[in-house]
Write a protein that holds these residues in place. Structure first.
Motif, PDB file in Angstrom:
ATOM      1  N   GLY A   9       0.799  -1.213   0.000  1.00  8.67           N
ATOM      2  CA  GLY A   9       0.000   0.000   0.000  1.00  8.67           C
ATOM      3  C   GLY A   9       0.832   1.263   0.000  1.00  8.67           C
ATOM      4  N   GLU A  10       2.154   1.132  -0.088  1.00 10.50           N
ATOM      5  CA  GLU A  10       3.046   2.285  -0.060  1.00 10.50           C
ATOM      6  C   GLU A  10       4.170   2.110  -1.064  1.00 10.50           C
ATOM      7  OE1 GLU A  10       5.587   4.897   3.224  1.00 10.50           O
ATOM      8  OE2 GLU A  10       5.009   2.833   3.681  1.00 10.50           O
ATOM      9  N   ARG A  11       4.423   3.136  -1.836  1.00 15.81           N
ATOM     10  CA  ARG A  11       5.539   3.094  -2.773  1.00 15.81           C
ATOM     11  C   ARG A  11       6.857   3.294  -2.022  1.00 15.81           C
ATOM     12  NH1 ARG A  11       3.987   2.932  -7.904  1.00 15.81           N
ATOM     13  NH2 ARG A  11       5.971   3.605  -8.838  1.00 15.81           N
ATOM     14  N   PRO A  12       7.918   2.732  -2.529  1.00 19.81           N
ATOM     15  CA  PRO A  12       9.215   2.910  -1.869  1.00 19.81           C
ATOM     16  C   PRO A  12       9.624   4.374  -1.814  1.00 19.81           C
ATOM     17  CG  PRO A  12       9.307   1.102  -3.431  1.00 19.81           C
ATOM     18  CD  PRO A  12       8.001   1.808  -3.665  1.00 19.81           C
ATOM     19  N   LYS A  13      10.290   4.731  -0.740  1.00 20.74           N
ATOM     20  CA  LYS A  13      10.820   6.085  -0.575  1.00 20.74           C
ATOM     21  C   LYS A  13      12.326   6.131  -0.782  1.00 20.74           C
ATOM     22  CE  LYS A  13       7.310   7.863   2.661  1.00 20.74           C
ATOM     23  NZ  LYS A  13       6.403   6.699   2.660  1.00 20.74           N
ATOM     24  N   PHE A  14      12.949   4.963  -0.940  1.00 24.55           N
ATOM     25  CA  PHE A  14      14.390   4.893  -1.105  1.00 24.55           C
ATOM     26  C   PHE A  14      14.739   4.025  -2.302  1.00 24.55           C
ATOM     27  CE2 PHE A  14      13.339   5.209   3.418  1.00 24.55           C
ATOM     28  CZ  PHE A  14      14.022   6.365   3.772  1.00 24.55           C
ATOM     29  N   PHE A  15      15.794   4.407  -3.023  1.00 26.60           N
ATOM     30  CA  PHE A  15      16.266   3.632  -4.169  1.00 26.60           C
ATOM     31  C   PHE A  15      17.767   3.433  -4.066  1.00 26.60           C
ATOM     32  CE2 PHE A  15      18.249   3.373  -8.364  1.00 26.60           C
ATOM     33  CZ  PHE A  15      17.560   2.300  -8.906  1.00 26.60           C
ATOM     34  N   ARG A  16      18.205   2.204  -4.307  1.00 23.25           N
ATOM     35  CA  ARG A  16      19.633   1.911  -4.402  1.00 23.25           C
ATOM     36  C   ARG A  16      19.877   1.122  -5.679  1.00 23.25           C
ATOM     37  NH1 ARG A  16      21.916  -0.663   0.699  1.00 23.25           N
ATOM     38  NH2 ARG A  16      22.621   1.424   1.275  1.00 23.25           N
ATOM     39  N   ALA A  17      20.740   1.638  -6.515  1.00 20.88           N
ATOM     40  CA  ALA A  17      21.057   0.972  -7.775  1.00 20.88           C
ATOM     41  C   ALA A  17      21.997  -0.199  -7.566  1.00 20.88           C
ATOM     42  CB  ALA A  17      21.697   1.966  -8.730  1.00 20.88           C
ATOM     43  N   PRO A  18      21.834  -1.271  -8.329  1.00 24.55           N
ATOM     44  CA  PRO A  18      22.803  -2.364  -8.277  1.00 24.55           C
ATOM     45  C   PRO A  18      24.205  -1.851  -8.587  1.00 24.55           C
ATOM     46  CG  PRO A  18      20.833  -3.043  -9.448  1.00 24.55           C
ATOM     47  CD  PRO A  18      20.720  -1.558  -9.228  1.00 24.55           C
ATOM     48  N   PHE A  19      25.162  -2.341  -7.848  1.00 30.26           N
ATOM     49  CA  PHE A  19      26.570  -1.987  -8.004  1.00 30.26           C
ATOM     50  C   PHE A  19      26.844  -0.511  -7.725  1.00 30.26           C
ATOM     51  CE2 PHE A  19      25.175  -4.964 -11.374  1.00 30.26           C
ATOM     52  CZ  PHE A  19      25.613  -6.148 -10.785  1.00 30.26           C
ATOM     53  N   GLY A  20      25.851   0.221  -7.256  1.00 36.07           N
ATOM     54  CA  GLY A  20      26.024   1.648  -7.022  1.00 36.07           C
ATOM     55  C   GLY A  20      26.083   2.463  -8.297  1.00 36.07           C
ATOM     56  N   VAL A  21      25.669   1.878  -9.420  1.00 35.43           N
ATOM     57  CA  VAL A  21      25.785   2.533 -10.725  1.00 35.43           C
ATOM     58  C   VAL A  21      24.456   3.139 -11.154  1.00 35.43           C
ATOM     59  CG1 VAL A  21      26.319   2.195 -13.163  1.00 35.43           C
ATOM     60  CG2 VAL A  21      27.636   0.980 -11.422  1.00 35.43           C
ATOM     61  N   ASN A  22      24.429   4.455 -11.284  1.00 38.97           N
ATOM     62  CA  ASN A  22      23.246   5.168 -11.745  1.00 38.97           C
ATOM     63  C   ASN A  22      23.527   5.856 -13.074  1.00 38.97           C
ATOM     64  OD1 ASN A  22      21.263   5.168  -9.295  1.00 38.97           O
ATOM     65  ND2 ASN A  22      23.262   5.663  -8.417  1.00 38.97           N
ATOM     66  N   SER A  23      22.495   6.053 -13.845  1.00 37.30           N
ATOM     67  CA  SER A  23      22.592   6.850 -15.069  1.00 37.30           C
ATOM     68  C   SER A  23      21.861   8.166 -14.837  1.00 37.30           C
ATOM     69  CB  SER A  23      21.957   6.102 -16.250  1.00 37.30           C
ATOM     70  OG  SER A  23      20.541   6.024 -16.074  1.00 37.30           O
ATOM     71  N   ASP A  24      22.075   9.117 -15.706  1.00 37.56           N
ATOM     72  CA  ASP A  24      21.344  10.374 -15.601  1.00 37.56           C
ATOM     73  C   ASP A  24      19.836  10.112 -15.689  1.00 37.56           C
ATOM     74  OD1 ASP A  24      23.665  11.819 -15.347  1.00 37.56           O
ATOM     75  OD2 ASP A  24      23.779  12.351 -17.480  1.00 37.56           O
ATOM     76  N   PHE A  25      19.445   9.186 -16.557  1.00 37.44           N
ATOM     77  CA  PHE A  25      18.022   8.866 -16.724  1.00 37.44           C
ATOM     78  C   PHE A  25      17.455   8.241 -15.456  1.00 37.44           C
ATOM     79  CE2 PHE A  25      14.571   5.959 -17.811  1.00 37.44           C
ATOM     80  CZ  PHE A  25      13.712   6.805 -18.515  1.00 37.44           C
ATOM     81  N   SER A  26      18.176   7.275 -14.884  1.00 42.25           N
ATOM     82  CA  SER A  26      17.666   6.599 -13.682  1.00 42.25           C
ATOM     83  C   SER A  26      17.572   7.568 -12.511  1.00 42.25           C
ATOM     84  CB  SER A  26      18.545   5.399 -13.314  1.00 42.25           C
ATOM     85  OG  SER A  26      19.807   5.782 -12.805  1.00 42.25           O
ATOM     86  N   LYS A  27      18.541   8.472 -12.386  1.00 41.94           N
ATOM     87  CA  LYS A  27      18.501   9.455 -11.305  1.00 41.94           C
ATOM     88  C   LYS A  27      17.287  10.367 -11.432  1.00 41.94           C
ATOM     89  CE  LYS A  27      22.904  10.645 -11.862  1.00 41.94           C
ATOM     90  NZ  LYS A  27      24.220  11.303 -11.649  1.00 41.94           N
ATOM     91  N   ALA A  28      16.991  10.784 -12.645  1.00 37.81           N
ATOM     92  CA  ALA A  28      15.826  11.638 -12.872  1.00 37.81           C
ATOM     93  C   ALA A  28      14.532  10.874 -12.606  1.00 37.81           C
ATOM     94  CB  ALA A  28      15.844  12.160 -14.307  1.00 37.81           C
ATOM     95  N   LEU A  29      14.479   9.606 -13.014  1.00 43.03           N
ATOM     96  CA  LEU A  29      13.288   8.786 -12.812  1.00 43.03           C
ATOM     97  C   LEU A  29      13.040   8.532 -11.331  1.00 43.03           C
ATOM     98  CD1 LEU A  29      11.033   7.187 -14.224  1.00 43.03           C
ATOM     99  CD2 LEU A  29      12.582   5.227 -14.300  1.00 43.03           C
ATOM    100  N   VAL A  30      14.098   8.260 -10.599  1.00 40.79           N
ATOM    101  CA  VAL A  30      14.006   8.027  -9.160  1.00 40.79           C
ATOM    102  C   VAL A  30      13.477   9.282  -8.454  1.00 40.79           C
ATOM    103  CG1 VAL A  30      15.416   7.711  -7.083  1.00 40.79           C
ATOM    104  CG2 VAL A  30      15.720   6.197  -9.050  1.00 40.79           C
TER     105      VAL A  30
END
Length: 266
Positions: free
Chosen positions: A166-187
């Motif tokens: 009933g609740e969406r996540p409030k925290f995101f952690r990327a696998p291997f600590g690797v984020n893209s500009d797109f994923s950061k914006a989406l998060v």
């Protein structure tokens, strides 16, 4: 002082020095980065409060993925996190933490919550008071897949977590600590706090032993105020968890309640 920025969820890869550097590295600190049916059933109470209760932020995530106190919050505090849940030991780990009144975030993978049985475990962990974080659908390296695939990796997990809890996540952690500009914006668009970690060891061969892992997690020189501690759904980590919590407290560290972390909308 050096801060270890190492592999998340894989003993074969090392997290990048930054979101723009996929090289294996140990980095300077400045660069680092939970119902039975029937009548009169009494549900377990959350560790300290309901996960959806509004709480004044006490800690803010800084640029090196550690936590700084807000106002009069105790600076001598660390956050516990469990990745790759709920595989085989997450529920056991949640019960251990619950008994110890120790808060933590459980970061889940989509391939571990795609059956009714797995979703029931997820719900049980959440209902014990532990917030559920997003750790992607298949644990893919987000820089190695398309933007549409990144969207599916992230949104699919948030959708299932919301459906189950009933609740969406409030925290995101990327696998291997690797984020893209797109994923950061989406998060950010989905109101999740982007998070990595300051140290962890349970994927390294020499620490796939409960005693060795508990010792290094508590006695490492990398332990410092505001530490963001990375652990995983692993047999040896589950066995070490009680000693880790007690060891940190014996050193005077409080455990940060995730509900008191400043989010993207605070």
């Amino acid at each position: 002082m050096l801060v270890l920025f190492v592999v998340a969820c894989s003993k074969e890869q090392v997290a990048p020095a930054s979101d723009d550097d996929d090289s294996d590295a140990k980095l300077p600190e400045s660069e680092v980065v939970s119902e039975p049916d029937g009548e009169e059933v009494i549900q377990d109470q959350p560790i300290e409060q309901s996960v959806d209760e509004v709480t004044e932020p006490l800690y803010a995530l800084n640029a090196v993925w550690a936590f700084e106190p807000i106002g009069d919050a105790n600076p001598k505090a660390v956050l516990l996190t469990i990745d790759d849940a709920p595989d085989k030991y997450a529920l056991e780990m949640a019960k251990t933490l619950k008994e110890l009144d120790a808060p933590a975030i459980f970061f889940v993978n989509g391939h571990f919550i795609d059956t009714e049985e797995e979703q029931a475990i997820l719900k049980e962990i959440y209902e014990m008071g532990f917030p559920i974080g997003n750790h992607t659908k298949t644990h893919a390296n987000l820089k190695q897949i398309s933007e549409e695939e990144q969207r599916e990796e992230i949104q699919m997990v948030s959708d299932i977590v919301e459906q189950v809890t009933g609740e969406r996540p409030k925290f995101f952690r990327a696998p291997f600590g690797v984020n893209s500009d797109f994923s950061k914006a989406l998060v950010k668009e989905d109101s999740m706090l982007l998070m990595n970690w300051t140290y962890g060891y349970d994927w390294e061969k020499q620490y796939m032993d409960a005693n060795a892992l508990a010792d290094i997690m508590v006695n490492t020189e990398l332990l410092h105020d505001g530490g963001n501690l990375l652990m995983h759904d692993r047999e040896w980590t589950a066995a070490a968890l009680k000693d880790i919590v007690q060891g940190l407290r014996a050193k005077g560290y409080d455990l940060i309640d995730p509900a008191t972390i400043q989010g993207v909308e605070d």
